[in-house]
Design an enzyme around this catalytic site. Structure first.
Site, PDB file in Angstrom:
ATOM      1  N   ASP A  33     -63.894  13.344 120.277  1.00 23.44           N
ATOM      2  CA  ASP A  33     -63.498  12.216 121.145  1.00 23.44           C
ATOM      3  C   ASP A  33     -62.062  12.419 121.642  1.00 23.44           C
ATOM      4  O   ASP A  33     -61.735  12.088 122.792  1.00 23.44           O
ATOM      5  CB  ASP A  33     -63.615  10.886 120.378  1.00 23.44           C
ATOM      6  CG  ASP A  33     -62.860  10.901 119.045  1.00 23.44           C
ATOM      7  OD1 ASP A  33     -62.629  11.997 118.479  1.00 23.44           O
ATOM      8  OD2 ASP A  33     -62.485   9.816 118.556  1.00 23.44           O
TER       9      ASP A  33
ATOM     10  N   TYR B  39     -72.527  31.356 115.140  1.00 20.40           N
ATOM     11  CA  TYR B  39     -71.491  31.701 116.101  1.00 20.40           C
ATOM     12  C   TYR B  39     -70.810  33.018 115.714  1.00 20.40           C
ATOM     13  O   TYR B  39     -70.681  33.330 114.539  1.00 20.40           O
ATOM     14  CB  TYR B  39     -70.432  30.593 116.155  1.00 20.40           C
ATOM     15  CG  TYR B  39     -70.994  29.213 116.428  1.00 20.40           C
ATOM     16  CD1 TYR B  39     -72.238  29.070 117.045  1.00 20.40           C
ATOM     17  CD2 TYR B  39     -70.302  28.069 116.072  1.00 20.40           C
ATOM     18  CE1 TYR B  39     -72.762  27.814 117.301  1.00 20.40           C
ATOM     19  CE2 TYR B  39     -70.827  26.805 116.327  1.00 20.40           C
ATOM     20  CZ  TYR B  39     -72.055  26.682 116.929  1.00 20.40           C
ATOM     21  OH  TYR B  39     -72.573  25.450 117.182  1.00 20.40           O
TER      22      TYR B  39
ATOM     23  N   HIS C 236     -67.461  10.360 115.230  1.00 19.30           N
ATOM     24  CA  HIS C 236     -66.601  11.427 115.750  1.00 19.30           C
ATOM     25  C   HIS C 236     -65.652  11.844 114.623  1.00 19.30           C
ATOM     26  O   HIS C 236     -64.501  11.434 114.575  1.00 19.30           O
ATOM     27  CB  HIS C 236     -65.811  10.951 116.971  1.00 19.30           C
ATOM     28  CG  HIS C 236     -66.505  11.257 118.250  1.00 19.30           C
ATOM     29  ND1 HIS C 236     -66.760  12.539 118.669  1.00 19.30           N
ATOM     30  CD2 HIS C 236     -67.019  10.445 119.213  1.00 19.30           C
ATOM     31  CE1 HIS C 236     -67.399  12.512 119.838  1.00 19.30           C
ATOM     32  NE2 HIS C 236     -67.575  11.260 120.191  1.00 19.30           N
TER      33      HIS C 236
ATOM     34  N   GLU D 174     -52.795   8.607 116.931  1.00 21.21           N
ATOM     35  CA  GLU D 174     -53.061   8.661 118.383  1.00 21.21           C
ATOM     36  C   GLU D 174     -51.838   9.081 119.203  1.00 21.21           C
ATOM     37  O   GLU D 174     -51.965   9.341 120.401  1.00 21.21           O
ATOM     38  CB  GLU D 174     -53.610   7.325 118.869  1.00 21.21           C
ATOM     39  CG  GLU D 174     -55.046   7.095 118.385  1.00 21.21           C
ATOM     40  CD  GLU D 174     -55.585   5.726 118.755  1.00 21.21           C
ATOM     41  OE1 GLU D 174     -54.781   4.770 118.782  1.00 21.21           O
ATOM     42  OE2 GLU D 174     -56.797   5.624 119.021  1.00 21.21           O
TER      43      GLU D 174
END
Ligand SMILES: [Zn+2]
Ligand SMILES: [Zn+2]
Length: 397
Positions: free
Chosen positions: A107, A300, A102, A374
């Site tokens: 994630d 895209y 990831h 985090e």
């Protein structure tokens, strides 16, 4: 309402971080997110929600209904896929899958949106309307999970009035949130050129049609598309990162292959730019006696952040994290399949700061050392819930 969201966000933060670590340790490549999708659906069920599974094969959609649920619907989106990169970080939650990581923070997006789901579900009797949560596969690989989910009706039954996407940003310090109105990310198309000549002895070029020299001319000439055909006001990139000429010092090969990417922020220019590339490559090769086969793989579209929606969610962010923690960000020539949503309904894609120089967390996305602070997960889930609530309540405090 703001206070109860913040309280729930603080309460759930540790378990959201546990979720993120689980997803980080168990990454799955684009369109292979089977375990991730099951994990997401199980989590949503554990909150008492009824997720719809199998949209675009591995996508999950869930509707959180408030009072008078059909009054207004707002969509929030997270992507779930990982990248073919071998993680080198020595962390307890290091990827357990060799060669898969990831490294783009999906994630983080998935665990954050699960946290948002938990918060919104807890306060569902306190808001009017519904929030549609989209857990999307395949962002990193054409044709883009977003385009498949849209084709399978994710923007219908019920139809959201707007959609918000969150993405980690290692250039922005943790605690800060970045916004940009209008054009934000580029369209991206892959270009494959096959220059065909006639090989032979390197010492007898008169008996050959040298595709290496033709290819060299094509590469240089095509930069004109950027410098002379694109308006100086239109950001454009043409990069050729791969050239294969399988000859030797004394062997002229039969053909040369060239591969590259063309990016822009204007759909009309994108079409005519690609056409110019095709014509120029074909006619240069022809003029030099060879041939050029041009294959264009369309990627895209460019991503347009709806200005009004962006101003509204930016104001929501200022209320949530404080004005001093909201920053303006520049456009980027990277691309993102969230752009497909922006072609259909008002959409806004904002950035969650994840950098921390003091902790040495500085690596960019798509690198084997990418990681996040985090503490970003103490902000993202509640912030998104607050944005959705604000959007549903038409900005009444
Ligand atoms: Zn990525
Ligand atoms: Zn990404």
């Amino acid at each position: 309402m703001l206070e109860s969201i913040k309280r729930l966000a603080a309460e759930y933060a540790d378990s959201i971080i546990v979720t993120r670590r689980h997803l980080h340790a168990n990454p799955e490549l684009s369109y292979q997110e089977f375990n991730t999708a099951k994990f997401v659906a199980d989590k949503l069920r554990s909150f008492g929600l009824k997720p719809q599974e199998g949209v675009a094969k591995t996508g999950v959609v869930v509707l959180i209904e408030g009072r008078s649920p059909s009054k207004k619907v707002v969509a929030l989106r997270a992507d779930m896929d990982a990248l073919p990169i071998q993680e080198v970080n020595q962390v307890s939650y290091k990827s357990k899958v060799p060669g898969v990581m990831h490294a783009c923070g999906h994630d983080v997006h998935t665990s954050s949106l699960l946290g948002t789901a938990q918060i919104l579900n807890e306060i569902r009797t306190e808001f009017e309307g519904s929030v549609k949560l989209i857990f999307q596969p395949g962002e990193e690989k054409h044709p883009g999970g977003a385009s498949i989910m849209i084709a399978e009706g994710v923007l219908q039954n019920p139809s959201p009035v707007s959609i918000i996407g969150q993405h980690v940003m290692p250039l922005i310090p943790v605690g800060k949130i970045g916004f940009r109105e209008g054009k934000y990310m580029a369209s991206s198309d892959e270009i494959y050129l096959r220059v065909i000549g006639k090989g032979g002895h390197g010492a007898a070029p008169e008996l050959t049609i040298d595709p290496v020299v033709i290819a060299a001319h094509i590469i240089i000439a095509l930069q004109q598309v950027v410098s002379r055909n694109a308006s100086p006001k239109e950001p454009t990139v043409l990069t050729f990162g791969r050239i294969t000429a399988d000859g030797a010092t004394n062997i002229i090969p039969d053909e040369v292959k060239i591969a590259g990417t063309f990016r822009s922020l204007n759909e009309a220019w994108r079409q005519s730019g690609l056409e110019k590339i095709r014509k120029m490559a074909e006619s240069i090769a022809e003029g030099m006696g060879g041939k050029c086969e041009v294959t264009i793989s369309k990627g895209y579209p460019y991503l347009e952040n709806n200005p009004e929606l962006t101003r509204r969610i930016k104001a929501a962010a200022e209320m949530y994290v404080g004005k001093e923690n909201v920053v303006d960000i520049d456009l980027t020539m990277g691309s993102e399949d969230f752009a497909y949503y922006s072609q259909k309904i008002p959409a806004s894609f904002y950035r969650l700061g994840t950098r921390n120089d003091a902790k040495g967390i500085t690596s960019y996305v798509h690198t084997p050392t990418f990681d996040i602070d985090e503490d970003a997960l103490r902000i993202g889930p509640g912030l998104m819930a607050w944005m959705a609530i604000q959007e549903l309540s038409d900005f009444k405090k």
